[in-house]
Design a protein around this motif. Structure first.
Motif, PDB file in Angstrom:
ATOM      1  N   ARG A  66       0.826  -1.215   0.000  1.00 36.91           N
ATOM      2  CA  ARG A  66       0.000   0.000   0.000  1.00 36.91           C
ATOM      3  C   ARG A  66       0.860   1.265   0.000  1.00 36.91           C
ATOM      4  N   LEU A  67       2.157   1.123   0.246  1.00 35.29           N
ATOM      5  CA  LEU A  67       3.039   2.285   0.382  1.00 35.29           C
ATOM      6  C   LEU A  67       3.739   2.642  -0.925  1.00 35.29           C
ATOM      7  N   PHE A  68       3.469   1.911  -2.003  1.00 38.81           N
ATOM      8  CA  PHE A  68       4.001   2.275  -3.321  1.00 38.81           C
ATOM      9  C   PHE A  68       2.985   1.844  -4.370  1.00 38.81           C
ATOM     10  N   GLU A  69       3.155   2.346  -5.572  1.00 36.97           N
ATOM     11  CA  GLU A  69       2.293   1.931  -6.671  1.00 36.97           C
ATOM     12  C   GLU A  69       3.151   1.697  -7.909  1.00 36.97           C
ATOM     13  N   ARG A  70       2.677   0.791  -8.746  1.00 42.23           N
ATOM     14  CA  ARG A  70       3.416   0.458  -9.958  1.00 42.23           C
ATOM     15  C   ARG A  70       2.776   1.183 -11.132  1.00 42.23           C
ATOM     16  N   ASP A  77       7.248   5.155  -5.151  1.00 42.04           N
ATOM     17  CA  ASP A  77       7.019   5.115  -3.702  1.00 42.04           C
ATOM     18  C   ASP A  77       6.147   6.290  -3.278  1.00 42.04           C
ATOM     19  N   LEU A  78       5.221   6.000  -2.364  1.00 42.66           N
ATOM     20  CA  LEU A  78       4.315   7.037  -1.851  1.00 42.66           C
ATOM     21  C   LEU A  78       4.776   7.552  -0.495  1.00 42.66           C
ATOM     22  N   VAL A  79       5.322   6.649   0.313  1.00 44.91           N
ATOM     23  CA  VAL A  79       5.793   6.987   1.661  1.00 44.91           C
ATOM     24  C   VAL A  79       7.112   6.251   1.873  1.00 44.91           C
ATOM     25  N   PRO A 123       9.856   9.271  -1.872  1.00 41.58           N
ATOM     26  CA  PRO A 123       8.927   9.576  -2.971  1.00 41.58           C
ATOM     27  C   PRO A 123       9.536  10.523  -3.997  1.00 41.58           C
ATOM     28  N   HIS A 124       8.942  10.493  -5.190  1.00 40.47           N
ATOM     29  CA  HIS A 124       9.416  11.328  -6.285  1.00 40.47           C
ATOM     30  C   HIS A 124       9.289  12.809  -5.937  1.00 40.47           C
ATOM     31  N   ARG A 275       9.804  20.960   2.117  1.00 40.30           N
ATOM     32  CA  ARG A 275       9.063  21.061   3.380  1.00 40.30           C
ATOM     33  C   ARG A 275       7.578  20.815   3.160  1.00 40.30           C
ATOM     34  N   ALA A 276       7.041  21.333   2.032  1.00 34.42           N
ATOM     35  CA  ALA A 276       5.618  21.132   1.747  1.00 34.42           C
ATOM     36  C   ALA A 276       5.335  19.714   1.298  1.00 34.42           C
ATOM     37  N   ARG A 277       6.363  19.011   0.789  1.00 40.14           N
ATOM     38  CA  ARG A 277       6.154  17.679   0.217  1.00 40.14           C
ATOM     39  C   ARG A 277       6.516  16.547   1.171  1.00 40.14           C
ATOM     40  N   ARG A 278       7.061  16.878   2.315  1.00 39.60           N
ATOM     41  CA  ARG A 278       7.394  15.839   3.289  1.00 39.60           C
ATOM     42  C   ARG A 278       6.419  15.914   4.460  1.00 39.60           C
ATOM     43  N   GLN A 279       5.190  15.568   4.211  1.00 35.68           N
ATOM     44  CA  GLN A 279       4.160  15.643   5.240  1.00 35.68           C
ATOM     45  C   GLN A 279       3.806  14.270   5.792  1.00 35.68           C
ATOM     46  N   TRP A 280       4.563  13.232   5.404  1.00 32.34           N
ATOM     47  CA  TRP A 280       4.326  11.885   5.888  1.00 32.34           C
ATOM     48  C   TRP A 280       5.354  11.543   6.964  1.00 32.34           C
TER      49      TRP A 280
END
Length: 908
Positions: A66-70, A77-79, A123-124, A275-280
């Motif tokens: 659930r933490l990545f998608e193909r 990677d999502l998280v 993540p990207h 900073r805005a993109r690292r909310q996980w």
């Protein structure tokens, strides 16, 4: 995930998704361990090993998906996440280039695996994960520092760690290679040596200092005192170090370094788009937490201990229990009445602080009958925030805003280079200087809000005056507006209110009236910075320097009789700037040696002492609360012998005029070095009890509250007959005038009477200048401030200045030049001759000229405040402003059956 799923598992996974996709605050994230009792799961393949058949393990393994998608042929990677198991870190054969005699220990390899997975699952467009503290601590384990002195070992360790840093930082490596080049001649080699010193030697030395001083690089397992030096401790962790065999200690050090790095990585600089993109949070999955002693279990033990005592880190740990639960794990008990009861409890764990770090979540023993399977199929991924162009707004906008602000400040500074700073922080903590209410501030936000509010009023009214398209002149209100930080001087604050009310009244008049612009000048406590001094700015000099630029015509205020205020008046007088004081009563301020350009609207101590003595001798109110000894009533005078300009002067004048009784003095110093206020109160009350007399307070208003509190607590001031102690004061604390009910409740043993220069009893009469003053005052200050005598004096001072300025303006104005140029000397000359005669002021009928530096036969009142805030006027003598002609200079005071002749000043 293994099917069938446990019943209700979708609600639990939904909660994991919520907190894996977005951090919620800075709370510590709990460790959640899943467990399903044996036999609860459905049929499984017998060929699979028993650990694979664990339902809890299957859920954790499946959660990684659930933490990545193909996306076609690539994985996104999502998280950032890592998954570790015991078997992943079994001993292995050394790879090419590795020292076969130094295998990587299992507890170190486990952390290497976590770091490698986290770095590779970023993540990207979220940037590279940098872990400088972990990699520094990890590099120490592979370094051999050899034998020798401790200092030599530390230097070799520093050099090796710097080489490791060069490998991680390409720029440093490039500079080092350039510095290592050789030249073709001696001169080139000299320059290369200097270059090498600059780009290699100096950074290496600074890196050593960073290693020594950095708090987050302290070896947390050390038993040394807090603040230990990393470079002093790290040699013990090297290949042959004394602590290398302590596996628990090494794992704790590495894990602490990693958690510190993750905390920093989760909140990079506000100037970065990341900073805005690292909310996980970072997610760590433990599919099989075994029994005590297994690698993953040991890791969990270490993490739980760190999380219990250290700052929260953005690490979300999910695991499945494969052995006995740890003793520190707390079981989550769900509400059996709700299908979401277990998920609700888990949600509460993530949103509220808990005493425990590790929580055991039992899965349902019942198999899912379809809903969970369908939910997982339709919600296959964690929902995370999508990247967008707006992420650059903060990263670009903030530096742009700072650049714009700095540019504007620089341009303003260049444009105003000829203007010195007008507000100054001094050693006492005060801010002294001159302001128009906008150019700088004499108070500190949160401490001097009362003064700052008056500055805002001044700024607003000044803008209106300057932009009115009518001529304007500037008057400076000059007084001590502060004492200690956050404690404004009340008398001057009230006087400033009166001046602002007068500015509103004058500027609101119709016709060709010169508008008044008001500058505020703070001289500091005791007027310490009012004139030339050895410890700070000279505010009088600053007023003089601004005379032409700001069109200054006069100075008002002063409010205190002191040698320092007298010196400031002298300095202004030497520059031919007229000064009109209010609330100033010391005799030396207006004697033969006083500056020629100084005037005041308040009476001197001679006049005040005469009124106080007459009231003390004849007042029925004083008589009812006292007793006579040998037909004489005793006055216990509290005064400051060192205060020659005011307190000692008033005491001497009162003693001279108090004919029908005895005067006993009790010293009470403004600068109480070693003097205890309770002792002063005890001496005063002892004299009152012994003589049956009353108190005359001749001290300064700022010292009154502390003495009143002490008098209230002194037994001798509680009379046997139950009567209160009468006290008559000339300078009354402004906070008592603002809230008399509070003062009377807190000081029930006292019966205060006080001298005032206007009849501030709140009763208004048509066409009365006092009524006009109170109406204007309440219009400008609707907050409930009381328009008392200090405010009335400043109100009259500004109106007198305005009257004279308008007379001078009318003399100089021509058809061609409506903004007539004139100097403060012209205002002084006009105030001296012909001056003003019988000016109807809020504090009395005022006449000032070169023969009368203060109003002759000035109106003086004796008042009493009550609990309901009403005021009784017991005595009113002099040229009164609120009485019709013929009654405005009364001959007698007192009741109809007991009247007494008013004291008259010479010529009155």
């Amino acid at each position: 995930m293994q099917r069938p799923l446990p019943e209700g598992i979708e609600y639990l996974i939904e909660q994991f998704d919520v907190f894996a996709g977005k951090r919620h605050g800075s709370r510590r994230l709990p460790v959640v361990l899943l467990r399903r009792d044996a036999g609860a799961s459905g049929p499984v393949d017998p060929a699979e090993p028993s650990d694979v058949r664990s339902t809890a393990r299957s859920i954790i393994m499946g959660y990684q998906d659930r933490l990545f998608e193909r996306d076609l042929d690539r994985t996104v990677d999502l998280v950032p996440h890592a998954l570790i198991e015991d078997d992943d870190f079994a001993p292995r054969a050394p790879e090419p280039g590795e020292d076969p005699t130094l295998p990587v220990e299992q507890h170190v390899a486990l952390l290497d695996g976590i770091v490698d997975q986290l770095e590779n699952s970023m993540p990207h467009d979220a940037g590279e994960l940098r872990l400088p503290r972990f990699h520094t601590c990890r590099a120490v384990l592979d370094i051999s520092v050899g034998a020798g002195s401790a200092a030599g070992k530390r230097r070799r360790l520093r050099d090796e760690l710097y080489l490791q840093l060069i490998g991680r930082r390409p720029l440093f490596g490039t500079l080092a290679r350039l510095a290592g080049a050789t030249g073709t001649n001696v001169l080139a080699n000299i320059w290369l040596s200097l270059f090498q010193l600059l780009v290699v030697g100096l950074p290496r030395r600074l890196y050593g200092l960073w290693l020594s001083r950095r708090r987050t690089l302290r070896w947390v397992g050390s038993r040394r005192p807090k603040g230990a030096n990393f470079l002093r401790m790290a040699p013990a962790m090297t290949r042959s170090g004394t602590a290398r065999s302590n596996h628990a200690l090494i794992q704790r050090m590495l894990l602490m370094a990693l958690l510190n790095d993750l905390s920093r990585a989760a909140r990079p600089s506000r100037l970065w788009v990341y900073r805005a993109r690292r909310q996980w949070p970072f997610v760590l999955l433990l599919p099989a937490v075994g029994d005590e002693g297994t690698p993953v279990r040991q890791f969990l033990d270490t993490y739980a201990d760190i999380a219990r005592t250290e700052r929260p880190a953005p690490l979300m740990v999910l695991g499945a229990l494969a052995g006995e639960p740890p003793s520190y794990a707390q079981t989550v008990v769900a509400d059996p009445r709700s299908v979401t009861g277990l998920a609700d409890r888990v949600h509460a764990l993530y949103t509220r602080s808990s005493a425990s770090c590790v929580h055991l979540v039992p899965l349902s023993a019942n198999d899912d009958d379809g809903p969970a399977d369908r939910w997982v199929g339709t919600n296959p991924k964690v929902s995370v925030r999508a990247n967008g162009r707006s992420d650059y707004a903060r990263a670009v906008g903030l530096p742009l805003a700072v650049f714009t602000l700095l540019s504007g400040t620089t341009l303003y500074a260049v444009k105003h280079t000829d203007r010195p700073p007008s507000c100054h922080h001094v050693s006492t903590g005060e801010i002294v200087g001159v302001t128009d209410g906008r150019e700088c501030h004499l108070g500190v936000v949160g401490r001097d809000d009362e003064l700052l509010a008056l500055e805002r009023t001044a700024a607003k009214q000044n803008d209106m005056a300057v932009n009115s398209k009518r001529p304007y002149r500037t008057v400076v209100f000059f007084a001590p507006l502060s004492a200690e930080p956050g404690d404004s001087t009340p008398v001057s604050i009230q006087s400033l209110r009166g001046a602002l009310a007068a500015q509103s009244q004058v500027n609101g008049r119709e016709g060709d009236i010169v508008q008044m612009r008001l500058l505020i000048a703070n001289s500091g406590k005791y007027f310490a910075y009012g004139s030339r001094n050895s410890s700070g700015p000279d505010i009088a000099r600053e007023i003089i320097d601004r005379k032409d630029r700001d069109k200054i015509a006069a100075v008002i205020g002063i409010t205190q009789s002191r040698p320092s205020s007298f010196a400031a008046v002298q300095e202004l007088s030497a520059a031919s700037i007229p000064v009109i004081g209010n609330s100033v009563t010391g005799s030396r301020m207006i004697d033969d040696k006083s500056p020629s350009s100084y005037f005041q609207v308040s009476p001197p101590n001679d006049r005040i002492a005469e009124i106080m003595a007459d009231f003390s001798m004849h007042s029925e109110q004083i008589g009812e609360l006292t007793s006579k000894v040998d037909d004489r009533r005793t006055a216990v005078v509290v005064y400051d012998p060192d205060d020659e300009f005011f307190s000692a002067d008033l005491e001497a004048k009162f003693a001279l005029r108090y004919k029908r009784g005895k005067v006993v003095t009790v010293p009470y110093y403004e600068n109480r070095i070693g003097q205890i206020v309770s002792d002063v109160a005890r001496n005063v009350c002892t004299e009152v009890r012994r003589t049956g007399g009353f108190i005359v307070y001749a001290g300064r208003s700022g010292e009154m509250p502390e003495l009143f509190d002490a008098l209230q607590g002194t037994a001798d001031c509680r009379k046997a007959d139950g009567k209160q102690v009468a006290i008559l004061s000339e300078s009354t604390a402004a906070k008592y005038l603002q809230d008399p009910a509070d003062m009377l409740k807190r000081h029930s043993v006292l019966k205060p009477y006080y001298v005032m220069f206007n009849n501030s009893n709140g009763k208004e009469a048509p066409n009365s200048p006092y009524s006009e003053f109170t109406s204007r005052f309440r219009e400008v200050f609707p907050d409930g401030s009381v328009p008392e005598g200090n405010a009335a004096g400043a109100y009259d001072s500004l109106r007198v200045a305005s009257e004279v300025i308008n007379s001078v303006y009318a003399q100089y104005k021509t058809v061609e030049n409506t903004d007539a140029r004139f100097q403060p000397t012209d205002v002084y000359a006009r105030l001296s001759n012909p001056g003003i005669q019988n000016f109807s002021g809020a504090s009395g009928l005022l006449s000032l000229d070169n023969q009368n530096k203060f109003p002759p036969n000035k109106a003086v009142y004796v008042l009493e405040s009550h609990l309901d805030k009403s005021v009784t006027t017991w005595m009113a003598c002099g040229l009164l402003p609120d009485q019709p002609p013929g009654l405005n200079n009364p001959e007698f005071w007192g009741s109809a059956g007991e009247s007494h002749r008013c004291p008259r000043a010479p010529g009155g």
